[in-house]
Write a protein that holds these residues in place. Sequence first.
Motif, PDB file in Angstrom:
ATOM      1  N   ASN A 161      35.248 -28.150  28.207  1.00 51.79           N
ATOM      2  CA  ASN A 161      35.185 -29.604  28.112  1.00 51.79           C
ATOM      3  C   ASN A 161      33.828 -30.123  27.640  1.00 51.79           C
ATOM      4  O   ASN A 161      33.585 -31.332  27.665  1.00 51.79           O
ATOM      5  CB  ASN A 161      35.525 -30.226  29.473  1.00 51.79           C
ATOM      6  N   TYR A 162      32.952 -29.215  27.214  1.00 55.15           N
ATOM      7  CA  TYR A 162      31.602 -29.586  26.776  1.00 55.15           C
ATOM      8  C   TYR A 162      31.252 -28.797  25.518  1.00 55.15           C
ATOM      9  O   TYR A 162      31.819 -27.744  25.250  1.00 55.15           O
ATOM     10  CB  TYR A 162      30.585 -29.269  27.882  1.00 55.15           C
ATOM     11  N   ASP A 163      30.297 -29.312  24.772  1.00 52.21           N
ATOM     12  CA  ASP A 163      29.777 -28.574  23.617  1.00 52.21           C
ATOM     13  C   ASP A 163      28.765 -27.530  24.065  1.00 52.21           C
ATOM     14  O   ASP A 163      28.692 -26.449  23.493  1.00 52.21           O
ATOM     15  CB  ASP A 163      29.113 -29.540  22.624  1.00 52.21           C
ATOM     16  N   LEU A 164      27.965 -27.889  25.059  1.00 48.01           N
ATOM     17  CA  LEU A 164      26.937 -26.991  25.584  1.00 48.01           C
ATOM     18  C   LEU A 164      26.932 -27.030  27.108  1.00 48.01           C
ATOM     19  O   LEU A 164      26.947 -28.113  27.695  1.00 48.01           O
ATOM     20  CB  LEU A 164      25.545 -27.422  25.110  1.00 48.01           C
ATOM     21  N   CYS A 165      26.867 -25.869  27.732  1.00 53.25           N
ATOM     22  CA  CYS A 165      26.636 -25.743  29.168  1.00 53.25           C
ATOM     23  C   CYS A 165      25.338 -24.952  29.302  1.00 53.25           C
ATOM     24  O   CYS A 165      25.247 -23.829  28.814  1.00 53.25           O
ATOM     25  CB  CYS A 165      27.781 -25.010  29.861  1.00 53.25           C
ATOM     26  N   ILE A 166      24.343 -25.573  29.937  1.00 47.43           N
ATOM     27  CA  ILE A 166      23.010 -24.978  29.941  1.00 47.43           C
ATOM     28  C   ILE A 166      22.452 -24.887  31.356  1.00 47.43           C
ATOM     29  O   ILE A 166      22.470 -25.875  32.097  1.00 47.43           O
ATOM     30  CB  ILE A 166      22.035 -25.812  29.084  1.00 47.43           C
ATOM     31  N   ASP A 167      21.926 -23.726  31.711  1.00 50.95           N
ATOM     32  CA  ASP A 167      21.204 -23.565  32.968  1.00 50.95           C
ATOM     33  C   ASP A 167      19.816 -24.163  32.741  1.00 50.95           C
ATOM     34  O   ASP A 167      18.894 -23.494  32.278  1.00 50.95           O
ATOM     35  CB  ASP A 167      21.114 -22.087  33.351  1.00 50.95           C
ATOM     36  N   ALA A 168      19.697 -25.441  33.035  1.00 57.34           N
ATOM     37  CA  ALA A 168      18.462 -26.181  32.747  1.00 57.34           C
ATOM     38  C   ALA A 168      17.314 -25.791  33.659  1.00 57.34           C
ATOM     39  O   ALA A 168      16.155 -25.999  33.312  1.00 57.34           O
ATOM     40  CB  ALA A 168      18.724 -27.685  32.840  1.00 57.34           C
ATOM     41  N   LEU A 169      17.615 -25.214  34.799  1.00 55.38           N
ATOM     42  CA  LEU A 169      16.537 -24.756  35.675  1.00 55.38           C
ATOM     43  C   LEU A 169      15.949 -23.451  35.157  1.00 55.38           C
ATOM     44  O   LEU A 169      14.738 -23.267  35.159  1.00 55.38           O
ATOM     45  CB  LEU A 169      17.045 -24.580  37.109  1.00 55.38           C
ATOM     46  N   ARG A 170      16.794 -22.578  34.707  1.00 57.57           N
ATOM     47  CA  ARG A 170      16.320 -21.300  34.185  1.00 57.57           C
ATOM     48  C   ARG A 170      15.532 -21.490  32.889  1.00 57.57           C
ATOM     49  O   ARG A 170      14.486 -20.880  32.675  1.00 57.57           O
ATOM     50  CB  ARG A 170      17.513 -20.372  33.948  1.00 57.57           C
ATOM     51  N   LEU A 171      16.041 -22.342  32.014  1.00 58.90           N
ATOM     52  CA  LEU A 171      15.405 -22.571  30.726  1.00 58.90           C
ATOM     53  C   LEU A 171      14.222 -23.537  30.836  1.00 58.90           C
ATOM     54  O   LEU A 171      13.263 -23.431  30.076  1.00 58.90           O
ATOM     55  CB  LEU A 171      16.440 -23.125  29.737  1.00 58.90           C
ATOM     56  N   GLY A 172      14.293 -24.453  31.770  1.00 63.19           N
ATOM     57  CA  GLY A 172      13.275 -25.499  31.892  1.00 63.19           C
ATOM     58  C   GLY A 172      13.747 -26.745  31.159  1.00 63.19           C
ATOM     59  O   GLY A 172      14.478 -26.654  30.168  1.00 63.19           O
ATOM     60  N   HIS A 173      13.328 -27.898  31.634  1.00 60.86           N
ATOM     61  CA  HIS A 173      13.841 -29.158  31.085  1.00 60.86           C
ATOM     62  C   HIS A 173      13.417 -29.397  29.640  1.00 60.86           C
ATOM     63  O   HIS A 173      14.231 -29.820  28.814  1.00 60.86           O
ATOM     64  CB  HIS A 173      13.420 -30.329  31.982  1.00 60.86           C
ATOM     65  N   GLU A 174      12.172 -29.125  29.308  1.00 64.56           N
ATOM     66  CA  GLU A 174      11.713 -29.349  27.937  1.00 64.56           C
ATOM     67  C   GLU A 174      12.422 -28.437  26.944  1.00 64.56           C
ATOM     68  O   GLU A 174      12.841 -28.869  25.868  1.00 64.56           O
ATOM     69  CB  GLU A 174      10.197 -29.176  27.842  1.00 64.56           C
ATOM     70  N   LYS A 175      12.572 -27.166  27.295  1.00 64.01           N
ATOM     71  CA  LYS A 175      13.260 -26.232  26.399  1.00 64.01           C
ATOM     72  C   LYS A 175      14.751 -26.550  26.322  1.00 64.01           C
ATOM     73  O   LYS A 175      15.378 -26.344  25.278  1.00 64.01           O
ATOM     74  CB  LYS A 175      13.034 -24.794  26.849  1.00 64.01           C
ATOM     75  N   THR A 176      15.317 -27.067  27.410  1.00 64.13           N
ATOM     76  CA  THR A 176      16.718 -27.487  27.384  1.00 64.13           C
ATOM     77  C   THR A 176      16.893 -28.636  26.398  1.00 64.13           C
ATOM     78  O   THR A 176      17.809 -28.629  25.573  1.00 64.13           O
ATOM     79  CB  THR A 176      17.197 -27.902  28.786  1.00 64.13           C
ATOM     80  N   ALA A 177      16.007 -29.622  26.464  1.00 64.44           N
ATOM     81  CA  ALA A 177      16.069 -30.752  25.527  1.00 64.44           C
ATOM     82  C   ALA A 177      15.912 -30.253  24.093  1.00 64.44           C
ATOM     83  O   ALA A 177      16.642 -30.679  23.185  1.00 64.44           O
ATOM     84  CB  ALA A 177      14.997 -31.783  25.864  1.00 64.44           C
ATOM     85  N   ARG A 178      14.986 -29.331  23.868  1.00 63.60           N
ATOM     86  CA  ARG A 178      14.758 -28.785  22.527  1.00 63.60           C
ATOM     87  C   ARG A 178      16.003 -28.049  22.019  1.00 63.60           C
ATOM     88  O   ARG A 178      16.374 -28.172  20.841  1.00 63.60           O
ATOM     89  CB  ARG A 178      13.571 -27.817  22.573  1.00 63.60           C
ATOM     90  N   LEU A 179      16.646 -27.287  22.892  1.00 58.06           N
ATOM     91  CA  LEU A 179      17.875 -26.579  22.520  1.00 58.06           C
ATOM     92  C   LEU A 179      18.967 -27.566  22.102  1.00 58.06           C
ATOM     93  O   LEU A 179      19.667 -27.357  21.108  1.00 58.06           O
ATOM     94  CB  LEU A 179      18.357 -25.707  23.684  1.00 58.06           C
ATOM     95  N   ILE A 180      19.098 -28.643  22.839  1.00 58.98           N
ATOM     96  CA  ILE A 180      20.108 -29.662  22.517  1.00 58.98           C
ATOM     97  C   ILE A 180      19.771 -30.329  21.182  1.00 58.98           C
ATOM     98  O   ILE A 180      20.659 -30.556  20.349  1.00 58.98           O
ATOM     99  CB  ILE A 180      20.218 -30.691  23.657  1.00 58.98           C
ATOM    100  N   ILE A 181      18.511 -30.630  20.956  1.00 57.20           N
ATOM    101  CA  ILE A 181      18.079 -31.232  19.686  1.00 57.20           C
ATOM    102  C   ILE A 181      18.405 -30.288  18.527  1.00 57.20           C
ATOM    103  O   ILE A 181      18.923 -30.727  17.483  1.00 57.20           O
ATOM    104  CB  ILE A 181      16.573 -31.575  19.732  1.00 57.20           C
ATOM    105  N   ASP A 182      18.131 -28.998  18.693  1.00 55.87           N
ATOM    106  CA  ASP A 182      18.454 -28.019  17.645  1.00 55.87           C
ATOM    107  C   ASP A 182      19.956 -27.959  17.394  1.00 55.87           C
ATOM    108  O   ASP A 182      20.404 -27.871  16.245  1.00 55.87           O
ATOM    109  CB  ASP A 182      17.919 -26.635  18.018  1.00 55.87           C
TER     110      ASP A 182
END
Length: 193
Positions: A161-182
């Motif tokens: 039901n989503y385009d991306l499911c991300i473990d934002a704690l493991r990746l970190g919030h800034e890198k999560t945002a960057r991944l979504i932007i990419d």
Amino acid sequence: MIITIARQSGSGGYTVGAMLAKYYGIPVYDQDSLCQMAKEAGIYDQMPMFFNELPTNGFLFALSMGADPDKINKPTTEAFMNLIGSRDCVIIGRCGNYIFRDRKDCVRVFTCGNKEGRIAMKMKYWHLTREEAEDVVFHSDQNRKDYHKFHTGENWGEAKNYDLCIDALRLGHEKTARLIIDYISAVLPGSRP
């Protein structure tokens, strides 16, 4: 472009959403801002449970009365779509992934994280005891699960039901945002600010 963010409690979904909103120069709509918009539009009193993201027992009642489950929340969905219109924004929660799924410029994200990490985040940022943080994480997630099921018929957090499911704690919030932007750059060319 519309970015919807569903999130496990304590995973930092709002933080990531705010970073994305800042990057793209678009508003982020959360519970407070959506409630205010609904009040200004004169629709809040018709659906306060929806805008406050509260679970409800209305679904079972409606089914017992012979209502069509596919039509129970159609007015709520239409009202919310009309409230947002075609504006670019980030929406936190409110079944955005379901309601705006047919918009070609919609990117649907679910942030998650391990339970211990989410509890630690609540303890740190809300200054809660461990017991209080555990309670907040458990009840928030349960409410979101029930709320999402009531309004969509779907299982909250289910990857399909989503385009991306991300473990934002493991990746970190800034890198999560960057991944979504990419990701957005790849699927919605020309979406750069």
